[in-house]
Design a protein around this motif. Structure first.
Motif, mmCIF file in Angstrom:
data_model
loop_
_atom_site.group_PDB
_atom_site.id
_atom_site.type_symbol
_atom_site.label_atom_id
_atom_site.label_comp_id
_atom_site.label_asym_id
_atom_site.label_seq_id
_atom_site.Cartn_x
_atom_site.Cartn_y
_atom_site.Cartn_z
ATOM 1 N N GLU A 269 0.557 -1.321 -0.057
ATOM 2 C CA GLU A 269 0.226 -0.214 0.364
ATOM 3 C C GLU A 269 0.921 1.351 0.136
ATOM 4 N N VAL A 270 1.991 1.053 0.812
ATOM 5 C CA VAL A 270 2.724 2.478 0.547
ATOM 6 C C VAL A 270 4.005 2.830 -0.142
ATOM 7 N N GLY A 271 4.103 1.218 -0.751
ATOM 8 C CA GLY A 271 5.203 0.764 -1.715
ATOM 9 C C GLY A 271 6.745 0.342 -1.116
ATOM 10 N N ARG A 272 6.862 -0.162 -0.205
ATOM 11 C CA ARG A 272 8.044 -0.143 0.671
ATOM 12 C C ARG A 272 7.608 -2.080 0.150
ATOM 13 N N THR A 273 8.935 -2.290 0.184
ATOM 14 C CA THR A 273 8.849 -3.986 -0.079
ATOM 15 C C THR A 273 9.683 -4.453 0.812
ATOM 16 N N VAL A 274 9.456 -5.848 0.947
ATOM 17 C CA VAL A 274 9.760 -6.885 2.289
ATOM 18 C C VAL A 274 10.903 -7.237 2.145
ATOM 19 N N THR A 275 11.853 -7.469 2.879
ATOM 20 C CA THR A 275 12.873 -8.227 2.756
ATOM 21 C C THR A 275 12.582 -9.442 4.409
ATOM 22 N N ALA A 276 13.658 -10.690 4.151
ATOM 23 C CA ALA A 276 13.151 -11.445 5.391
ATOM 24 C C ALA A 276 13.512 -10.759 6.809
ATOM 25 N N ASP A 277 14.261 -8.978 6.607
ATOM 26 C CA ASP A 277 15.072 -8.541 7.756
ATOM 27 C C ASP A 277 13.569 -7.832 8.464
ATOM 28 N N ASN A 278 12.685 -8.186 7.444
ATOM 29 C CA ASN A 278 11.460 -7.353 8.024
ATOM 30 C C ASN A 278 10.423 -8.725 8.968
ATOM 31 N N LEU A 279 10.743 -10.036 8.685
ATOM 32 C CA LEU A 279 9.927 -11.279 9.295
ATOM 33 C C LEU A 279 10.582 -11.890 10.501
ATOM 34 N N GLY A 280 9.607 -12.299 11.150
ATOM 35 C CA GLY A 280 10.121 -12.876 12.415
ATOM 36 C C GLY A 280 9.266 -14.171 12.508
ATOM 37 N N PHE A 281 10.192 -14.904 13.449
ATOM 38 C CA PHE A 281 9.141 -16.524 13.263
ATOM 39 C C PHE A 281 9.014 -16.711 15.176
ATOM 40 N N LEU A 282 8.475 -17.133 16.214
ATOM 41 C CA LEU A 282 8.221 -17.804 17.288
ATOM 42 C C LEU A 282 8.063 -19.301 17.008
ATOM 43 N N ILE A 283 9.189 -19.866 18.112
ATOM 44 C CA ILE A 283 8.550 -21.425 18.238
ATOM 45 C C ILE A 283 9.274 -21.278 19.590
ATOM 46 N N CYS A 284 9.134 -23.014 20.195
ATOM 47 C CA CYS A 284 10.280 -23.509 22.019
ATOM 48 C C CYS A 284 10.854 -24.468 20.904
ATOM 49 N N ALA A 285 12.447 -23.884 21.616
ATOM 50 C CA ALA A 285 13.033 -24.725 21.208
ATOM 51 C C ALA A 285 14.139 -25.028 21.986
ATOM 52 N N VAL A 286 14.852 -26.119 22.215
ATOM 53 C CA VAL A 286 15.925 -26.583 23.167
ATOM 54 C C VAL A 286 17.011 -27.740 22.552
ATOM 55 N N THR A 287 18.433 -27.836 23.298
ATOM 56 C CA THR A 287 19.157 -28.896 22.579
ATOM 57 C C THR A 287 19.939 -29.372 23.976
ATOM 58 N N ALA A 288 20.272 -30.399 23.247
ATOM 59 C CA ALA A 288 21.152 -31.636 24.631
ATOM 60 C C ALA A 288 22.116 -32.568 23.323
ATOM 61 N N ASP A 289 22.949 -32.617 24.543
ATOM 62 C CA ASP A 289 23.771 -33.370 23.364
ATOM 63 C C ASP A 289 23.359 -35.283 23.145
ATOM 64 N N THR A 290 22.016 -35.497 24.164
ATOM 65 C CA THR A 290 21.731 -36.639 22.902
ATOM 66 C C THR A 290 19.934 -36.057 22.484
ATOM 67 N N ARG A 291 19.259 -36.635 21.487
ATOM 68 C CA ARG A 291 17.757 -36.418 21.089
ATOM 69 C C ARG A 291 16.856 -36.837 22.643
ATOM 70 N N ALA A 292 17.696 -38.526 22.924
ATOM 71 C CA ALA A 292 16.480 -38.291 24.048
ATOM 72 C C ALA A 292 16.402 -37.059 24.807
ATOM 73 N N LYS A 293 17.740 -37.177 25.828
ATOM 74 C CA LYS A 293 17.932 -35.794 26.971
ATOM 75 C C LYS A 293 17.051 -34.619 25.884
ATOM 76 N N ALA A 294 16.808 -34.203 24.772
ATOM 77 C CA ALA A 294 17.079 -32.470 24.787
ATOM 78 C C ALA A 294 15.329 -33.184 24.083
ATOM 79 N N LEU A 295 14.477 -33.850 23.953
ATOM 80 C CA LEU A 295 13.177 -34.171 24.075
ATOM 81 C C LEU A 295 12.884 -34.396 25.559
ATOM 82 N N GLU A 296 13.510 -34.650 26.674
ATOM 83 C CA GLU A 296 13.344 -34.773 27.330
ATOM 84 C C GLU A 296 12.911 -33.386 28.211
#
Lengths: 376, 259
Positions: free
Chosen positions: A237-264
């Motif tokens: 509407e105002v002639g702006r160009t949208v770049t990746a820098d305009n867009l974000g996303f939020l999720i939950c995330a955790v990592t660990a030494d093993t997959r099992a620990k991370a899933l726990e």
């Protein structure tokens, strides 16, 4: 793609059976269950985790604010920003954000954000939010004015930052005859503004018109894409160009030494999907807070509430990402590929996820995940 | 009895109005639940008085009034309605939110009305207890909280017995929104109203249900004390919706008072 560390600073320090006795953990769960000693220790712990996230290479530290709930005892986003401004050195400080509609003094808010920006050396990203209904109750702010006050409060803060004082503001909801803040942000013309979204098409269009960074929270990919489309409409509407820098996303995330620990560890995120969102609709969406379009979109965006989904489903649909660093990096790459966003906000600690687990996750993100996704 | 619906323009705002009956004009102001029109009690009252029952702006089928900031605005608006509708010194009856509005109108312009009837009226801060936070409760909960014993209510099935249609739900939501606009803060009362009520020397009747769980009966006592020429009638085994819960008794005492 830039990564941001985020904890709601939960206060999950009571027997769950006690919380279950009340219609909601928000507003109704008596604060006699607030444990002052544990809270004091937890603030130190949570701030240490943020500081470590800064040290290991996270691009940003996201903080937020809620009230009258054990799910988030960060009760002052500008306060936390001021602390982190001094105790961290490099990461951006993303306030996501200040709850504008419940603020009675936007001039004071403009000053506080400016002060945090100055102390941090210009690292503040200033998010503005409409808040959930619970905050309207907490502040006794009339929900029918939520959007009007959001916009007017925003306009006045921007004017404080960009127009020379003294000036006068006689709006609908805010009235100040002598505005002349002696505290202005280091970043010019002002700190970047970020806007979260969950269901309101109007907010996406509004943010797009202004070129603010727009971040959907915990929605399916196709809904996020649809919200980004609304954002692009506003930008077009105002002639702006949208770049990746305009867009974000939020999720939950955790990592660990093993997959099992991370899933726990990832199981701790389930608390924020159900128990902390439980309660009467009137408390979370008081009368008049949402437009008709917003309500309709919300129904579409959440055909099933997060509370109804099992842990496995939440993982399968990428609301929660939990795994070894390599797997997590792959998943983040997938998010980037699906959404084209330049910022990924990680709710990275929740519920009773303990300090060692949280610190190890931060460490592995810094050592293995951040380098792996740096080129995205 | 002939009942008609009219749209009356007040300052350019369309006011949906129920009109019916015979005799001197009686202006009836509805509560937060919306305009129920000619219910059983109102039909009985209309045998002796010409009832004018406008739907507040922002409610039901009346026009929008997002500009209104409180009940004082609504009261000024209805004083204007009296002129726009060509009513001359009508009796004024208001229930709940409409009762608060009626009290404000009387305090603003006592000469504009004849007798005053306040029913379970909001508007004053209770000396003891609290006005129930209606926005904090679901419509289903409120339906129960509004009455003392629904099993004794002759019109219960007619009024609440079936699931509302989508159009009715939309109107209910609109009514709630406008109520929030008018009465969110200070919640359902005007701290300065009590200073002006002594001005109202009109004859006044105050009616309350002893078991009112929305606006406590102590508010009825406060109104009686503050209005110089008022009597208070408290009905036993009766909740907030007096006119619905005890329609025949209510119609009788109102008609007797206005005579």
């Amino acid at each position: 793609m830039k990564l941001y560390y985020f904890s709601e600073m939960p206060h999950h320090e009571y027997p769950d059976a006690e919380g279950d006795k009340y219609p909601s953990l928000r507003l109704a769960f008596p604060n006699r269950f607030f444990d002052r000693g544990k809270a004091a220790a937890n603030y130190q712990r949570y701030l240490t985790e943020y500081e470590f996230a800064d040290q290991v290479g996270y691009d940003g530290l996201m903080i937020n604010e809620h009230h009258s709930t054990p799910s988030c005892v960060d009760v002052g986003v500008n306060m936390t920003a001021a602390v982190l401004a001094r105790t961290t050195t490099r990461a951006k400080i993303l306030l996501l954000g200040n709850i504008l509609p419940i603020e009675d003094n936007p001039v004071r808010m403009a000053e506080q954000i400016a002060m945090a920006d100055l102390i941090s050396g210009g690292r503040v990203l200033s998010g503005f939010v409409r808040g959930v209904g619970v905050e309207q109750w907490w502040a006794n702010a009339n929900p029918v004015h939520n959007r009007e006050r959001f916009e007017e409060c925003h306009d006045l803060i921007l004017k404080c930052w960009t127009d020379p004082g003294p000036f006068r503001w006689e709006g609908k909801h805010y009235h100040f005859r002598h505005v002349n803040p002696w505290c202005l942000p280091l970043q010019q013309p002002h700190p970047p503004i970020w806007i979260p979204g969950t269901a309101s098409p109007e907010t996406a269009v509004w943010a797009g018109r202004r070129g603010y960074t727009y971040v959907p929270f915990l929605v399916p990919f196709d809904i996020a894409r649809e919200l980004f489309e609304f954002y692009r409409q506003g930008a077009a509407e105002v002639g702006r160009t949208v770049t990746a820098d305009n867009l974000g996303f939020l999720i939950c995330a955790v990592t660990a030494d093993t997959r099992a620990k991370a899933l726990e560890a990832g199981r701790h995120f389930v608390w924020r999907m159900g128990p902390t969102l439980r309660g009467p609709i009137e408390w979370f969406q008081p009368v008049g807070m949402r437009s008709k379009a917003g309500k309709q979109f919300a129904l579409k965006a959440r055909p099933r509430s997060l509370a109804q989904m099992s842990y496995d489903e939440l993982v399968a649909e990428h609301f929660i990402i939990a795994g070894e660093p390599a797997e997590v990096a792959d998943r983040f790459a997938l998010v980037h590929q699906k959404l084209g966003c330049g910022h990924l906000l990680l709710e990275a600690q929740e519920s009773r996820m303990d300090h060692p687990t949280t610190m190890r996750s931060i460490e592995l993100m810094g050592a293995k995940v951040i380098p792996a996704i740096a080129k995205l | 009895m002939k009942i008609r619906e009219e749209t009356i323009s007040v300052g350019g705002l369309a006011v949906h109005t129920w009109i019916g009956g015979q005799g001197d004009p009686l202006l009836v102001l509805h509560g937060a639940g919306g305009n129920r029109g000619f219910t059983r009690s109102l039909t009985q009252i209309a045998e002796r008085y010409t009832v004018w029952a406008p739907t507040h702006p922002g409610f039901g089928q009346s026009g929008d009034a997002e500009w209104m900031e409180g009940v004082a605005d609504l009261a000024r608006f209805h004083l204007w309605f009296i002129e726009a509708a060509g009513l001359r010194r009508p009796h004024l009856l208001g229930a709940s939110l409409g009762g608060w509005t009626a009290a404000e109108m009387a305090a603003m312009s006592p000469g504009a009305i004849d007798k005053l009837v306040l029913v379970s009226a909001a508007g004053l801060k209770p000396e003891r207890g609290e006005i129930l936070d209606v926005f904090f409760h679901s419509p289903a909960e409120l339906r129960e909280l509004n009455v003392y014993d629904k099993t004794t209510i002759p019109e219960w099935d007619e009024l609440f017995g079936r699931a509302p249609t989508p159009a009715e739900l939309e109107i209910a939501e609109r009514n709630r929104e406008m109520t929030a606009r008018l009465g969110w803060k200070p919640y359902m009362h005007n701290p300065t109203l009590e200073r002006f009520l002594p001005r109202v020397t009109n004859r006044a009747l105050i009616v309350w249900g002893r078991e009112d769980r929305i606006v406590p009966v102590v508010c009825g006592e406060q109104y009686r004390r503050l209005l110089p020429n008022a009597t208070l009638t408290v009905l036993d085994t009766c909740g907030h919706l007096v006119a619905i819960e005890q329609p025949d008794t209510f119609a009788r005492i109102v008609t007797e008072f206005l005579a």
